[in-house]
Design a protein around this motif. Structure first.
Motif, PDB file in Angstrom:
ATOM      1  N   THR A 142       0.861  -1.169   0.000  1.00 53.03           N
ATOM      2  CA  THR A 142       0.000   0.000   0.000  1.00 53.03           C
ATOM      3  C   THR A 142       0.904   1.228   0.000  1.00 53.03           C
ATOM      4  OG1 THR A 142      -0.101  -0.035   2.414  1.00 53.03           O
ATOM      5  CG2 THR A 142      -1.861  -1.179   1.212  1.00 53.03           C
ATOM      6  N   TRP A 143       0.363   2.417  -0.171  1.00 54.02           N
ATOM      7  CA  TRP A 143       1.236   3.578  -0.314  1.00 54.02           C
ATOM      8  C   TRP A 143       0.559   4.870   0.140  1.00 54.02           C
ATOM      9  CZ3 TRP A 143      -0.889   0.928  -4.432  1.00 54.02           C
ATOM     10  CH2 TRP A 143      -1.848   1.619  -5.188  1.00 54.02           C
ATOM     11  N   GLN A 144       1.421   5.844   0.414  1.00 53.51           N
ATOM     12  CA  GLN A 144       1.001   7.229   0.609  1.00 53.51           C
ATOM     13  C   GLN A 144       1.841   8.113  -0.308  1.00 53.51           C
ATOM     14  OE1 GLN A 144       2.199   5.949   4.007  1.00 53.51           O
ATOM     15  NE2 GLN A 144       0.248   4.886   4.185  1.00 53.51           N
ATOM     16  N   SER A 156       3.207  12.158  -0.895  1.00 53.07           N
ATOM     17  CA  SER A 156       3.418  13.430  -0.214  1.00 53.07           C
ATOM     18  C   SER A 156       2.574  14.532  -0.841  1.00 53.07           C
ATOM     19  CB  SER A 156       4.899  13.813  -0.281  1.00 53.07           C
ATOM     20  OG  SER A 156       5.280  14.055  -1.633  1.00 53.07           O
ATOM     21  N   TYR A 212       6.764   8.930  -2.746  1.00 54.86           N
ATOM     22  CA  TYR A 212       5.850   7.799  -2.587  1.00 54.86           C
ATOM     23  C   TYR A 212       6.425   6.870  -1.524  1.00 54.86           C
ATOM     24  CZ  TYR A 212       3.433   9.175  -6.893  1.00 54.86           C
ATOM     25  OH  TYR A 212       2.699   9.844  -7.847  1.00 54.86           O
ATOM     26  N   THR A 213       5.647   6.591  -0.501  1.00 56.73           N
ATOM     27  CA  THR A 213       6.087   5.692   0.571  1.00 56.73           C
ATOM     28  C   THR A 213       5.240   4.426   0.519  1.00 56.73           C
ATOM     29  OG1 THR A 213       6.700   7.590   1.949  1.00 56.73           O
ATOM     30  CG2 THR A 213       6.488   5.445   3.041  1.00 56.73           C
TER      31      THR A 213
END
Length: 572
Positions: A124-126, A128, A134-135
């Motif tokens: 999954t990701w977030q 900024s 992209y994390t």
């Protein structure tokens, strides 16, 4: 992939599809994601209506049929249009046929659904607020097929490795070029990819040089799927992929049990696969170069299904249970090698373009199963120019342009049209040859070869006038124009160079929304009018997927398998 066609190498998309060499004889929410979810169905409506008349009968409901016993779950998969898998190294831009195997062996951070939406796979990701960082958070239990765990550091290794000069990837610099530090690694200045960091074993952070609205779509390419560092280190950068049989190359649902070159590849389920387990016991992927031969073999019950059906067999195929057909995000094109006469002159390239009667090709050769193409970008893609005429058929203008360079037609240098026999039929090649002879008074020599040999010739720039079949890697003009026609691009097989085009595509990547698409529209018109590429037609794919084969379908990129746990054989 290829791959779905890679390139070009005619690339291989990952999308669990393949660029189909169709109707060819012998062979945060990003802008793009929002477009896919909101606009894709309407954009494709005209194509779906066009092809619905010849779509045949959909496979009947199989709800009352029971699956075969586990021991009988062997899928005989015809890999139509090739003599062998050319490469299993995602960094080498697998062609369409190789992509079929690549997409079974590898998996990554994200995946594409049947409608080409991007959804999580291994992470999954977030994103900024500035859309540059992209994390990704890896799911637990991800491992290669030998049980070796996949960590964030595995991804750091993979994304760095793809860019290394010794890997000689024709695609890594373009697909990873958005990542901070990628250009320095590709140039050999460092072996540390600064924009990719493992924050801990399960957290991967990727930093981009600028906001890239289609970055998640780019990640669906197998170039970004984790590679087994131990295998690469053991066999070396150039040889590890050829050692796939019995070794753990990827994290996908299958692994290679055996590989009999020029005959078949046998794949079996990956015992350490983190997703739903395949119900198939085995997949026997048989290589068959000639689509007509493949269709006859299907008629003789030698395959579980058939695709890449040649024009001469479409009438019979339409009568078969399970016949399906749909439009593709694909364009067939010609290119010209621009570093040597006669195609170093724009007027000569334009002459050959104006001499092609695309409507006659579509009607006489393809029986109206394709759309004549005036654009590079196909219908259904963002940036498609429905009202742009391109370079229409005009015999008089064609002859005039050629004579502006060669007043004496007899002094035109010898010209050879080289093409892959699995993607261009003899009848189509002969029709093009006759058009050029009739309009220009030039006798073009025809030279066909198998796809693997053809791709090798392309990579060495040995093709004077050639054929390209390109299918979207992701739904964005960057994939069609920047990736293929920028000066110096490895995919730029004709070594075409136009400063105005280069400036426009660079400008487009600094813009967003409609302004970005308008700039890409202008760049596409430059590429067409200066004949960087000559579009011929937009393709569709026909297949026979019998009602006793569950879970296989078609999407805009070709064959789609999706969740392999839903692919299995039924009693019949």
């Amino acid at each position: 992939m290829l791959l779905w066609l890679p390139s070009i190498r005619i690339y291989r998309s990952r999308w669990q599809g393949v660029r189909a060499a169709l109707f060819r004889l012998p062979t945060g929410k990003s802008l793009a994601r929002a477009w896919l979810q909101c606009c894709w169905p309407g954009a494709l409506l005209c194509l779906l209506v066009l092809f619905s008349a010849c779509a045949g009968n959909s496979p009947p409901s199989t709800s009352s049929q029971q699956p075969l016993a586990a021991a009988q779950q062997v899928l005989v998969f015809p890999n139509v249009g090739t003599k062998d898998i050319a490469t299993l190294d995602p960094a080498q831009g697998p062609d369409a046929n190789s992509a079929l195997a690549v997409n079974m062996l590898y998996s990554g951070l994200v995946r594409a659904t049947a409608d080409l939406s991007v959804v999580p796979d291994q992470a999954t990701w977030q994103v900024s607020p500035d859309q540059r960082v992209y994390t990704f958070h890896l799911k637990p239990g991800i491992a290669f097929s030998d049980g070796t765990p996949v960590t964030a550091q595995t991804y750091v290794f993979t994304l760095t490795r793809q860019l290394l000069p010794e890997v000689k990837s024709p695609i890594a610099s373009f697909f990873e070029g958005f990542i901070a530090g990628a250009s320095d690694v590709a140039a050999g200045k460092t072996r540390t990819l600064s924009g990719v960091r493992a924050l801990d074993n399960s957290t991967l952070q990727i930093t981009l040089t600028q906001p890239t609205p289609f970055f998640l779509e780019v990640l669906t390419n197998p170039l970004f799927d984790p590679l087994n560092p131990a295998l690469v280190q053991k066999y070396g950068q150039a040889n590890w992929a050829s050692q796939a049989a019995g070794n753990a190359v990827g994290t996908g649902p299958f692994m290679v049990k055996s590989w009999q070159h020029n005959v078949k590849m046998v794949l079996v389920p990956n015992p350490h696969y983190y997703g739903p387990k395949p119900r198939l016991r085995e997949v026997d992927m048989l290589f068959v170069a000639d689509p007509a031969t493949a269709f006859k073999a299907y008629e003789a019950h030698q395959y579980s299904f058939i695709w890449n059906i040649p024009p001469g067999d479409l009438g019979l195929a339409r009568q078969m249970s399970g016949f399906v057909q749909r439009s593709l995000l694909q364009t067939d094109l010609l290119f010209f090698y621009t570093r040597k006469p006669p195609f170093d002159k724009t007027a000569v390239r334009q002459a050959f373009a104006y001499a092609v009667d695309k409507k006659t090709l579509a009607h006489a050769i393809f029986k109206d199963a394709v759309l004549p193409a005036s654009t590079i970008i196909p219908p259904g893609m963002p940036g498609y120019q429905a009202n742009y005429a391109g370079l229409p058929y005009d015999r008089a203008r064609a002859r005039s342009l050629l004579q502006s360079v060669y007043p004496d037609i007899g002094k035109v240098p010898p010209i050879v049209f080289t093409y892959p026999s699995s993607q261009v039929s003899q009848s189509e090649a002969a029709a093009l040859q006759q058009m050029w002879q009739s309009a220009l008074g030039v006798q073009v020599k025809l030279q066909s070869m198998d796809l693997t040999t053809y791709n090798d010739e392309l990579s060495k720039h040995l093709v004077q006038m050639g054929f390209i079949q390109w299918t979207a890697d992701f739904p964005d003009p960057y994939d069609w124009l920047t990736l293929n026609l920028t000066s110096g691009s490895p995919n730029n097989n004709g070594e075409w160079s136009n400063p105005q085009f280069d400036r426009l595509v660079a400008q487009a990547e600094k813009e967003s929304g409609e302004a970005r698409l308008r700039t890409y529209n202008e760049a596409e018109r430059v590429a067409i009018e200066d004949v960087g590429w000559l579009p011929l037609d937009h393709q569709a794919l026909a297949a026979v997927i019998p009602p006793w084969l569950h879970g296989v379908t078609l999407n805009g990129l070709g064959l789609y398998f999706g969740d392999w746990s839903t692919v299995y054989l039924l009693q019949h």
